[in-house]
Design a protein around this motif. Structure first.
Motif, PDB file in Angstrom:
ATOM      1  N   PRO A  80       0.867  -1.135  -0.207  1.00 23.99           N
ATOM      2  CA  PRO A  80      -0.013   0.198  -0.144  1.00 23.99           C
ATOM      3  C   PRO A  80       0.866   1.284   0.124  1.00 23.99           C
ATOM      4  CG  PRO A  80      -0.803  -1.452   1.379  1.00 23.99           C
ATOM      5  CD  PRO A  80       0.498  -2.162   1.186  1.00 23.99           C
ATOM      6  N   ASP A  81       0.450   2.331  -0.681  1.00 22.55           N
ATOM      7  CA  ASP A  81       1.015   3.397  -0.653  1.00 22.55           C
ATOM      8  C   ASP A  81       1.075   4.207   0.714  1.00 22.55           C
ATOM      9  OD1 ASP A  81       1.155   3.265  -3.378  1.00 22.55           O
ATOM     10  OD2 ASP A  81      -0.478   4.507  -3.870  1.00 22.55           O
ATOM     11  N   VAL A  82       2.015   4.926   1.035  1.00 18.15           N
ATOM     12  CA  VAL A  82       2.318   5.755   2.172  1.00 18.15           C
ATOM     13  C   VAL A  82       2.257   7.153   1.963  1.00 18.15           C
ATOM     14  CG1 VAL A  82       3.330   3.898   3.568  1.00 18.15           C
ATOM     15  CG2 VAL A  82       4.634   5.527   2.336  1.00 18.15           C
ATOM     16  N   SER A  83       1.499   8.118   2.903  1.00 21.40           N
ATOM     17  CA  SER A  83       1.587   9.470   2.858  1.00 21.40           C
ATOM     18  C   SER A  83       1.657   9.939   4.325  1.00 21.40           C
ATOM     19  CB  SER A  83       0.348   9.902   2.244  1.00 21.40           C
ATOM     20  OG  SER A  83      -0.750   9.540   2.786  1.00 21.40           O
ATOM     21  N   GLY A  84       2.160  11.216   4.244  1.00 23.34           N
ATOM     22  CA  GLY A  84       2.202  11.822   5.670  1.00 23.34           C
ATOM     23  C   GLY A  84       2.444  13.262   5.586  1.00 23.34           C
ATOM     24  N   SER A  85       2.746  13.879   6.715  1.00 22.22           N
ATOM     25  CA  SER A  85       3.394  15.204   6.825  1.00 22.22           C
ATOM     26  C   SER A  85       4.420  15.474   7.622  1.00 22.22           C
ATOM     27  CB  SER A  85       1.875  16.097   7.379  1.00 22.22           C
ATOM     28  OG  SER A  85       0.922  16.166   6.779  1.00 22.22           O
ATOM     29  N   ALA A  86       5.182  16.419   7.296  1.00 22.74           N
ATOM     30  CA  ALA A  86       6.475  16.564   8.251  1.00 22.74           C
ATOM     31  C   ALA A  86       6.573  18.138   8.310  1.00 22.74           C
ATOM     32  CB  ALA A  86       7.712  15.865   7.593  1.00 22.74           C
ATOM     33  N   SER A  87       7.105  18.285   9.690  1.00 21.31           N
ATOM     34  CA  SER A  87       7.512  19.727   9.905  1.00 21.31           C
ATOM     35  C   SER A  87       9.075  19.637   9.861  1.00 21.31           C
ATOM     36  CB  SER A  87       7.236  20.092  11.368  1.00 21.31           C
ATOM     37  OG  SER A  87       5.636  20.218  11.393  1.00 21.31           O
ATOM     38  N   ILE A  88       9.528  20.439   9.000  1.00 22.27           N
ATOM     39  CA  ILE A  88      11.067  20.312   8.604  1.00 22.27           C
ATOM     40  C   ILE A  88      11.315  21.912   8.748  1.00 22.27           C
ATOM     41  CG2 ILE A  88      11.178  18.315   7.451  1.00 22.27           C
ATOM     42  CD1 ILE A  88      11.296  19.878   4.639  1.00 22.27           C
ATOM     43  N   VAL A  89      12.599  22.208   8.467  1.00 21.63           N
ATOM     44  CA  VAL A  89      13.277  23.634   8.657  1.00 21.63           C
ATOM     45  C   VAL A  89      12.565  24.633   7.768  1.00 21.63           C
ATOM     46  CG1 VAL A  89      15.648  24.937   8.452  1.00 21.63           C
ATOM     47  CG2 VAL A  89      15.485  22.617   9.387  1.00 21.63           C
ATOM     48  N   VAL A  90      12.279  24.188   6.531  1.00 22.03           N
ATOM     49  CA  VAL A  90      11.793  25.111   5.631  1.00 22.03           C
ATOM     50  C   VAL A  90       9.928  25.168   5.660  1.00 22.03           C
ATOM     51  CG1 VAL A  90      13.623  24.864   3.976  1.00 22.03           C
ATOM     52  CG2 VAL A  90      11.650  23.413   3.760  1.00 22.03           C
ATOM     53  N   GLY A  91       9.543  24.427   6.657  1.00 20.64           N
ATOM     54  CA  GLY A  91       8.121  24.768   6.966  1.00 20.64           C
ATOM     55  C   GLY A  91       7.483  23.021   7.130  1.00 20.64           C
ATOM     56  N   SER A  92       6.180  22.937   6.819  1.00 21.47           N
ATOM     57  CA  SER A  92       5.528  21.909   6.747  1.00 21.47           C
ATOM     58  C   SER A  92       5.205  21.285   5.413  1.00 21.47           C
ATOM     59  CB  SER A  92       3.999  22.005   7.606  1.00 21.47           C
ATOM     60  OG  SER A  92       4.510  22.184   8.984  1.00 21.47           O
ATOM     61  N   ILE A  93       5.502  20.099   5.282  1.00 19.39           N
ATOM     62  CA  ILE A  93       5.329  19.513   3.783  1.00 19.39           C
ATOM     63  C   ILE A  93       4.431  18.391   3.938  1.00 19.39           C
ATOM     64  CG2 ILE A  93       7.467  20.313   2.784  1.00 19.39           C
ATOM     65  CD1 ILE A  93       7.965  17.052   3.416  1.00 19.39           C
ATOM     66  N   ASP A  94       3.631  17.786   2.851  1.00 17.95           N
ATOM     67  CA  ASP A  94       3.054  16.590   2.687  1.00 17.95           C
ATOM     68  C   ASP A  94       3.499  15.871   1.626  1.00 17.95           C
ATOM     69  OD1 ASP A  94       0.695  17.444   4.442  1.00 17.95           O
ATOM     70  OD2 ASP A  94      -0.318  18.518   2.706  1.00 17.95           O
ATOM     71  N   TYR A  95       3.837  14.527   2.013  1.00 19.85           N
ATOM     72  CA  TYR A  95       4.524  13.863   0.982  1.00 19.85           C
ATOM     73  C   TYR A  95       3.690  12.332   0.821  1.00 19.85           C
ATOM     74  CZ  TYR A  95       5.675  11.340   5.364  1.00 19.85           C
ATOM     75  OH  TYR A  95       5.538  10.551   6.567  1.00 19.85           O
ATOM     76  N   GLU A  96       4.106  11.663  -0.394  1.00 14.81           N
ATOM     77  CA  GLU A  96       3.445  10.630  -0.875  1.00 14.81           C
ATOM     78  C   GLU A  96       4.491   9.694  -1.165  1.00 14.81           C
ATOM     79  OE1 GLU A  96       0.630  11.957  -3.840  1.00 14.81           O
ATOM     80  OE2 GLU A  96      -1.138  10.889  -2.804  1.00 14.81           O
ATOM     81  N   VAL A  97       4.445   8.496  -0.849  1.00 12.28           N
ATOM     82  CA  VAL A  97       5.150   7.350  -1.447  1.00 12.28           C
ATOM     83  C   VAL A  97       4.343   6.308  -2.138  1.00 12.28           C
ATOM     84  CG1 VAL A  97       7.167   5.651  -1.229  1.00 12.28           C
ATOM     85  CG2 VAL A  97       7.078   7.623   0.070  1.00 12.28           C
ATOM     86  N   THR A  98       4.333   6.429  -3.440  1.00 16.90           N
ATOM     87  CA  THR A  98       3.444   5.189  -4.414  1.00 16.90           C
ATOM     88  C   THR A  98       4.429   4.187  -5.254  1.00 16.90           C
ATOM     89  OG1 THR A  98       3.447   6.621  -6.180  1.00 16.90           O
ATOM     90  CG2 THR A  98       1.699   7.003  -4.608  1.00 16.90           C
ATOM     91  N   LYS A  99       3.413   3.383  -5.591  1.00 13.80           N
ATOM     92  CA  LYS A  99       4.112   2.262  -6.436  1.00 13.80           C
ATOM     93  C   LYS A  99       5.154   1.683  -5.874  1.00 13.80           C
ATOM     94  CE  LYS A  99       2.722   4.727 -10.367  1.00 13.80           C
ATOM     95  NZ  LYS A  99       3.130   5.670 -11.709  1.00 13.80           N
TER      96      LYS A  99
END
Length: 196
Positions: free
Chosen positions: A51-70
């Motif tokens: 299954p694909d994974v997705s999430g959010s992260a708070s890093i130095v440049v701000g908050s991001i959303d990410y997805e890992v697919t396939k």
């Protein structure tokens, strides 16, 4: 895990041709399953849908959303394994398991300027241990049945290496988030599949 699937298939096939069929699993038989099962397990792994994974992260440049697919897995290596049988119980223990994988990734920053990026990544999964116990029985028609009693999978390390991106320093700020999500995903889904 597939070693149990192979054994189940053999037992079920024998029982379907002769409902009164009874089995005794010998050490020689378990060793045979161990030798023959690995190539089949490797082929099975190549066809597994993770299954694909997705999430959010708070890093130095701000908050991001990410997805890992396939996500695709390959290069399974099992350092050591043992299959044990008891009265109506089979147990498979494997340790020092490693495998590799690759996937597509994408991220997007929450706020302006909404920096985004995508590409491919490689996964190196190592120091994995698996312990599965199955109760072997038969149903009212005398057919062999298996029921997972216990499944435990522990993944020690997941390393992520990004490709196709221009800001690798930025991607390395959230690689641990992706590694953690992939690790949880695999641990949850493999034992869930073993219970079906």
């Amino acid at each position: 895990m597939l070693k149990l699937i192979i054994l189940t298939a053999l037992l079920s096939l024998a029982a379907s041709h002769n409902p009164g069929f009874r089995t005794a699993v010998t050490t020689k038989g378990l060793n045979y399953i161990d030798q023959v099962g690995l190539p089949i397990l490797e082929q099975y792994l190549a066809d597994v849908t993770v299954p694909d994974v997705s999430g959010s992260a708070s890093i130095v440049v701000g908050s991001i959303d990410y997805e890992v697919t396939k996500i695709k897995l390959s290069d399974l290596k099992i350092g050591s394994s043992a299959i044990k049988s008891g009265s109506s119980k089979l147990s498979v223990q494997a340790s020092d398991i490693s495998l590799k994988g690759n996937a597509h990734w994408h991220y997007r920053e929450h706020s302006w300027p909404h920096i985004s990026g995508s590409g491919y990544l490689d996964l190196t999964i190592s120091s994995v241990s698996l312990d599965v116990s199955v109760n072997v029985g038969d149903n009212t028609k005398g057919h062999a049945t298996l029921k997972t009693e216990k499944c435990s999978l522990h993944i020690e390390h997941v390393d992520v290496h990004f490709h196709d991106g221009t800001a690798s320093w930025l991607y390395n700020l959230f690689d641990s988030y992706i590694a953690g999500d992939v690790k949880s995903n695999l641990q949850d889904n493999i034992c869930s599949a073993a219970s079906k």
